[in-house]
Design an enzyme around this catalytic site. Sequence first.
Site, PDB file in Angstrom:
ATOM      1  N   GLU A 175       6.072  19.052  -7.454  1.00 33.81           N
ATOM      2  CA  GLU A 175       6.357  18.065  -6.415  1.00 33.81           C
ATOM      3  C   GLU A 175       6.792  18.713  -5.089  1.00 33.81           C
ATOM      4  O   GLU A 175       6.877  19.929  -4.963  1.00 33.81           O
ATOM      5  CB  GLU A 175       7.423  17.075  -6.894  1.00 33.81           C
ATOM      6  CG  GLU A 175       6.843  15.804  -7.505  1.00 33.81           C
ATOM      7  CD  GLU A 175       6.132  14.922  -6.487  1.00 33.81           C
ATOM      8  OE1 GLU A 175       6.165  15.235  -5.266  1.00 33.81           O
ATOM      9  OE2 GLU A 175       5.535  13.911  -6.907  1.00 33.81           O
ATOM     10  N   GLN A 231      11.356   2.018  -6.240  1.00 32.54           N
ATOM     11  CA  GLN A 231      10.318   2.009  -5.231  1.00 32.54           C
ATOM     12  C   GLN A 231       9.596   0.660  -5.215  1.00 32.54           C
ATOM     13  O   GLN A 231       9.679  -0.132  -6.156  1.00 32.54           O
ATOM     14  CB  GLN A 231       9.307   3.129  -5.504  1.00 32.54           C
ATOM     15  CG  GLN A 231       9.913   4.522  -5.479  1.00 32.54           C
ATOM     16  CD  GLN A 231      10.404   4.913  -4.105  1.00 32.54           C
ATOM     17  OE1 GLN A 231      11.549   4.668  -3.766  1.00 32.54           O
ATOM     18  NE2 GLN A 231       9.542   5.515  -3.317  1.00 32.54           N
ATOM     19  N   TRP A 274       0.861  -1.173   0.000  1.00 29.79           N
ATOM     20  CA  TRP A 274       0.000   0.000   0.000  1.00 29.79           C
ATOM     21  C   TRP A 274       0.899   1.225   0.000  1.00 29.79           C
ATOM     22  O   TRP A 274       1.714   1.392   0.903  1.00 29.79           O
ATOM     23  CB  TRP A 274      -0.905   0.027   1.237  1.00 29.79           C
ATOM     24  CG  TRP A 274      -1.965  -1.040   1.264  1.00 29.79           C
ATOM     25  CD1 TRP A 274      -2.146  -2.035   0.359  1.00 29.79           C
ATOM     26  CD2 TRP A 274      -2.987  -1.196   2.259  1.00 29.79           C
ATOM     27  NE1 TRP A 274      -3.222  -2.806   0.722  1.00 29.79           N
ATOM     28  CE2 TRP A 274      -3.764  -2.315   1.881  1.00 29.79           C
ATOM     29  CE3 TRP A 274      -3.324  -0.505   3.419  1.00 29.79           C
ATOM     30  CZ2 TRP A 274      -4.847  -2.756   2.632  1.00 29.79           C
ATOM     31  CZ3 TRP A 274      -4.407  -0.937   4.164  1.00 29.79           C
ATOM     32  CH2 TRP A 274      -5.168  -2.052   3.765  1.00 29.79           C
ATOM     33  N   ARG A 315       1.658   9.522  -6.968  1.00 24.72           N
ATOM     34  CA  ARG A 315       0.827  10.407  -7.780  1.00 24.72           C
ATOM     35  C   ARG A 315       0.278   9.662  -8.995  1.00 24.72           C
ATOM     36  O   ARG A 315       0.966   8.825  -9.593  1.00 24.72           O
ATOM     37  CB  ARG A 315       1.617  11.639  -8.203  1.00 24.72           C
ATOM     38  CG  ARG A 315       2.632  11.406  -9.292  1.00 24.72           C
ATOM     39  CD  ARG A 315       3.546  12.604  -9.458  1.00 24.72           C
ATOM     40  NE  ARG A 315       4.204  12.610 -10.760  1.00 24.72           N
ATOM     41  CZ  ARG A 315       5.339  13.232 -11.010  1.00 24.72           C
ATOM     42  NH1 ARG A 315       5.955  13.907 -10.041  1.00 24.72           N
ATOM     43  NH2 ARG A 315       5.875  13.215 -12.229  1.00 24.72           N
ATOM     44  N   ALA A 361       1.021   4.483   4.736  1.00 26.34           N
ATOM     45  CA  ALA A 361       1.372   4.372   3.321  1.00 26.34           C
ATOM     46  C   ALA A 361       2.513   5.311   2.965  1.00 26.34           C
ATOM     47  O   ALA A 361       3.201   5.114   1.963  1.00 26.34           O
ATOM     48  CB  ALA A 361       0.155   4.663   2.450  1.00 26.34           C
ATOM     49  N   GLU A 407       1.979  -3.098   5.056  1.00 25.24           N
ATOM     50  CA  GLU A 407       1.377  -1.936   5.720  1.00 25.24           C
ATOM     51  C   GLU A 407       0.052  -2.301   6.369  1.00 25.24           C
ATOM     52  O   GLU A 407      -0.283  -1.812   7.449  1.00 25.24           O
ATOM     53  CB  GLU A 407       1.144  -0.805   4.708  1.00 25.24           C
ATOM     54  CG  GLU A 407       2.400  -0.123   4.201  1.00 25.24           C
ATOM     55  CD  GLU A 407       3.066  -0.851   3.055  1.00 25.24           C
ATOM     56  OE1 GLU A 407       4.153  -0.429   2.638  1.00 25.24           O
ATOM     57  OE2 GLU A 407       2.482  -1.867   2.574  1.00 25.24           O
TER      58      GLU A 407
END
Length: 489
Positions: A277, A186, A165, A169, A218, A228
């Site tokens: 960002e 990631q 989880w 974006r 998260a 998570e």
Amino acid sequence: MKPLKSFREYVEVLKEYNEVVSIHQEIDWNLEMSAIIRRAYETHAPAPLFKNVKDSTPGFEVLGAPVGLSPNEEHPYIRVALSLGLPINTTAPELVEAWSHLPEVTPIPPRLVENGECKENKLFNDEIDLTKLPIPFIHVGDGGRYINTYGILVVRTPDGSWVNWSITRVMLDGPQSLAGVIIPSQDLGKIHRQWKEIGEEMPFALCLGVDPGIAMIAGYPLSGDVSERELIGGWYGEAIDVVKCETNDLEVPATSEIVIEGTVSLTEMVPEGPFGEYAGYTWIGHEKPTPRFDVKAMTHRNNPIIPVSATGVPPEESSTNWGIGIAADIQNTLRKQGLPIKQCFIPLESAVHWLVVTVDRSQQKVDNEQLSHDIGAAVFATRAGSYVPKVIVLDDDIDPSNINQVVWAFATRHHPDQREVMAEQKVLPLVGYLDEKEKREALTTKAIYNCLLPLNNGSSDEQSIEASFRSYPEEMRQNIIENWEKYGF
């Protein structure tokens, strides 16, 4: 305080604390809504709840700045504290301290239920038109409307051994398609790679409006393939309820406001970005191709509320959610390694580019230079530390959450010769100053700033005393504070 187990409950509690302003006037999704959100962040105003968004399905609402700083000057972190189920007067260092113990909780697996609030309405395939949702065009210069800025993306490995989880974006691409950012380093990128290796499209579920604690976890940089959904159960002290998706086997929080289901295309790419960002910039021209997320189903609560984080110059959720989580995880790691640290904090104003670490000098066993090196090396070796390019090491007379104290100490205690530079360090490609090569390779130079005062200064006449109000005797200070208004102030 009892944890809040749904986003709807969170919004109601925020109202009780005067943390929400309901806006009934029609607001344009094209920049106007996000401009109001940005001003709310920058003036520490209540969270705006938009009840009437132009060209959107009636009944759909938007909560901006869900974890922005509070107008309550005495307790500015109310929304963070409520998200974690902690008292509203919890200070920033106390939030980090409490959240730093998350990795130590006993995981509790979620409880699968047959039905949940997120199933009150169901749409499939051509019935879905995401363009009718109150999705904002957030920043001047963005590449499109961003449907996800504070929801969670749910994915799992093909063998089902790891469910992840995360907050990432996601840009609107069309009525039934999305453009999601997939960064190879990631967790989302690692899981996506496994699906590509077996030649199958990755199922996904995008959950908008989840328990505030779920949104917080998260954003926590958990190591490895930790779940998570099990850790948040451990944090709550009870299992969270999840329901199965309509078109795949993923399980999602039952109280989600909106759940969007689909698969990630193996072949079709769509443009994504640019986007303003957390570093505080929108890099015009930074559009990149990303796999298309094809939407198969959408379920939602009656009158759903969508959270929106208008990222950019802090403070916003990148600082109050992600930054606190990074500091908490690093604090946990440094203590486990036996380093004599007192507190860790990422100053909101630093846009997650500084980590301040204070040292318990009574436990120090090596010289300042070695200690600063050991702290910095330990930080940069962690997943959480990969996000932070600069570490500032200070004495524990400084409150790392007080930016005035941090700037004063950095300016007056750091000798230019006491900076250590470490090259070829892992970094998130969204760090503000990276060049194209560094972004592509996710490697950069990082720095450790040794701002520790000299140990054993020598004779007493060489000792320094801070020349400020807090250096006066405590009894005198208390007497002055109690009589402040009598003096005429």
